[in-house]
Design a protein around this motif. Structure first.
Motif, PDB file in Angstrom:
ATOM      1  N   THR A 108      11.716 -34.031 -57.370  1.00 24.93           N
ATOM      2  CA  THR A 108      12.395 -33.456 -58.396  1.00 24.93           C
ATOM      3  C   THR A 108      13.894 -34.142 -58.465  1.00 24.93           C
ATOM      4  N   ALA A 109      14.114 -34.930 -59.471  1.00 24.91           N
ATOM      5  CA  ALA A 109      15.098 -35.738 -59.648  1.00 24.91           C
ATOM      6  C   ALA A 109      16.407 -34.644 -60.261  1.00 24.91           C
ATOM      7  N   ALA A 117      25.529 -34.859 -54.527  1.00 23.21           N
ATOM      8  CA  ALA A 117      24.288 -34.284 -54.988  1.00 23.21           C
ATOM      9  C   ALA A 117      23.311 -35.366 -54.738  1.00 23.21           C
ATOM     10  N   PRO A 118      22.085 -34.906 -54.295  1.00 21.68           N
ATOM     11  CA  PRO A 118      21.014 -35.624 -53.684  1.00 21.68           C
ATOM     12  C   PRO A 118      20.372 -36.359 -55.073  1.00 21.68           C
ATOM     13  N   LEU A 175      24.704 -27.576 -58.913  1.00 24.75           N
ATOM     14  CA  LEU A 175      24.124 -26.440 -58.080  1.00 24.75           C
ATOM     15  C   LEU A 175      22.675 -27.587 -57.544  1.00 24.75           C
ATOM     16  N   ASP A 176      22.034 -27.129 -56.440  1.00 28.16           N
ATOM     17  CA  ASP A 176      21.274 -28.018 -55.647  1.00 28.16           C
ATOM     18  C   ASP A 176      19.835 -27.329 -55.706  1.00 28.16           C
ATOM     19  N   ALA A 177      18.840 -27.770 -56.519  1.00 24.57           N
ATOM     20  CA  ALA A 177      17.539 -27.117 -56.593  1.00 24.57           C
ATOM     21  C   ALA A 177      16.786 -27.027 -55.418  1.00 24.57           C
ATOM     22  N   TYR A 213      21.141 -26.380 -65.089  1.00 26.32           N
ATOM     23  CA  TYR A 213      20.550 -26.809 -64.149  1.00 26.32           C
ATOM     24  C   TYR A 213      20.703 -26.005 -62.905  1.00 26.32           C
ATOM     25  N   PRO A 214      19.605 -25.669 -62.204  1.00 31.69           N
ATOM     26  CA  PRO A 214      18.327 -26.022 -62.255  1.00 31.69           C
ATOM     27  C   PRO A 214      17.108 -25.182 -63.073  1.00 31.69           C
ATOM     28  N   VAL A 215      17.551 -24.083 -63.562  1.00 31.11           N
ATOM     29  CA  VAL A 215      16.622 -23.303 -64.334  1.00 31.11           C
ATOM     30  C   VAL A 215      17.465 -22.385 -65.182  1.00 31.11           C
ATOM     31  N   ARG A 216      17.351 -22.304 -66.571  1.00 29.67           N
ATOM     32  CA  ARG A 216      17.852 -21.560 -67.417  1.00 29.67           C
ATOM     33  C   ARG A 216      16.691 -20.748 -68.330  1.00 29.67           C
TER      34      ARG A 216
END
Length: 411
Positions: A30-31, A19-20, A91-93, A233-236
């Motif tokens: 965005t961390a 993961a980045p 997941l990756d944003a 993450y990234p959105v809920r």
């Protein structure tokens, strides 16, 4: 809720290592959420779940209610309960997209938003509880002697957080929601859920347009940090005051429809069945109910002859809390507790009361919430076969011991 199982999954540690640390999204760095890959975790859950903070229930981690005692109004991320139907996706944003589609859009074609585009919309911050519809479910059996199905939560499938994100109303209007749209249905990106040999697909549940345009947000921050993996993450989606299943995690797409929508999470589950309900079941449940509890382990010991500062929490999804009463003698006498917080919509309050027990032996502590709409916790909850919306006064057992006897917990 349906029975949970843990399917075979890819290695979380491998994904976490890959993961980045940050992604450049629309000019915004965005961390990724913090993780603890070296700490012991439950399969399917990313964050550590130490036994002093959590009780593991299948694919879920219930917060220990007594562990809230040392916290403020917000539930720290490391103590927030985890409700998974399968397991937490990592997941990756940078590659995440939100797709809006359906005949409830003007253009009728899909509309896509990137993470950066979502964050470019005006943001809103809301402090709100998220509570599983089955919170308190085990008390139907242990306290009322009634059989129910589903995860045997006590009181810890609830948490309060400060959520930041975009208004769902802004997203829908940007996508071109039509005037005759009636329902929207968010769907998650976790694995498809299989139970009893039947594939129910990914978790999804409809919302009426009136609620979607009211106070619902698409959150990307929790308590001032990017959402942790286990919390979406990234959105809920965050749907204040409604049962937790409505606050879909790991959001992937939203269907917008001119006709009513349904899913297994609004037909077979998250409805009320049983003798007290219509033969075909109630309408899908929406709002949560009201509760209160002591921040003590069940069966803990307390010394006689000394003053104990008992603490707890009270909340109602129906109206702000108005007051809390407590009883230390099984309900014979009640007295008001002191509220430590100003009651507010969609939140809970902490309360405290002193108690100096004089007699040794078993004792039962009770607390009951009254809210500003006049709702009050009843002595018994109305039974339903899946154990949703438990709202009865909780009978909290303790044992009073003589002075100097070592404290211990009875289980």
């Amino acid at each position: 809720m349906p029975h949970e199982s843990v399917p075979a999954r890819r290695s979380l540690l491998k994904l976490l290592a890959a993961a980045p640390a940050a992604s450049a999204l629309g000019g915004l760095a965005t961390a990724a959420p913090a993780t603890a890959a070296t700490a012991a975790t439950v399969p399917g859950i990313v964050k550590p779940t130490p036994p002093e903070l959590f009780t593991i229930r299948g694919t879920n981690a219930e917060s220990r209610f007594d562990a809230f005692r040392s916290t403020g109004l917000l539930t720290p991320t490391d103590r927030f309960f985890v409700r998974n139907h399968t397991s937490t996706p990592v997941l990756d944003a940078a590659t995440w997209r939100l797709t809006l589609w359906g005949d409830g859009l003007h253009g009728r074609g899909p509309v896509h938003l990137t993470y950066g585009q979502l964050r470019d919309l005006p943001s809103v911050t809301r402090t709100a509880l998220v509570e599983c519809a089955g919170n308190g479910r085990s008390l139907y059996a242990t306290q009322q002697g009634e059989t129910v199905s589903g995860t045997a939560w006590t009181l810890g499938a609830v948490g309060a957080a400060r959520w930041r994100g975009a208004r769902l109303s802004d997203v829908l209007r940007r996508a071109g929601i039509a005037a005759d749209a009636v329902d929207v249905q968010p769907r998650g990106l976790d694995d498809e859920y299989v139970t009893g040999g039947v594939n129910l697909g990914r978790v999804r549940r409809p919302l009426p347009v009136a609620k979607a345009l009211d106070d619902v947000i698409l959150a990307y921050e929790m308590n001032g940090e990017p959402l942790p993996y286990d919390h979406g993450y990234p959105v809920r989606v965050v749907v204040p005051s409604w049962v937790g299943i409505a606050s879909v995690k790991w959001l992937g797409d939203i269907e917008v429809s001119t006709t009513p929508l349904s899913s297994p999470w609004s037909t077979d589950h998250y409805r009320l069945f049983g003798a007290a309900h219509p033969p075909g079941g109630s309408a899908p449940i929406t709002r949560q109910t009201l509760k209160s509890g002591y921040e003590l382990p069940f069966g803990t010991t307390l010394e006689a002859g000394r003053v104990h500062r008992l603490t707890g929490r009270a909340w109602s999804a129906l109206a702000p809390v108005r007051g809390v009463e407590v009883s230390t003698d099984g309900g014979a006498l009640w007295r008001p507790a002191r509220l430590l917080d100003a009651p507010r919509r969609d939140g809970w309050v902490r309360w405290t009361v002193p108690w100096r027990p004089r007699r040794t032996g078993p004792a039962t502590l009770l607390s009951r919430t009254t809210d500003a709409a006049g709702n009050i916790q009843p002595e018994r909850a109305v039974h339903n076969t899946q154990g949703y919306l438990f709202n009865a006064v909780v009978r909290h057992p303790v044992v009073v011991v003589r002075d100097g006897e070592p404290p211990r917990t009875f289980v």
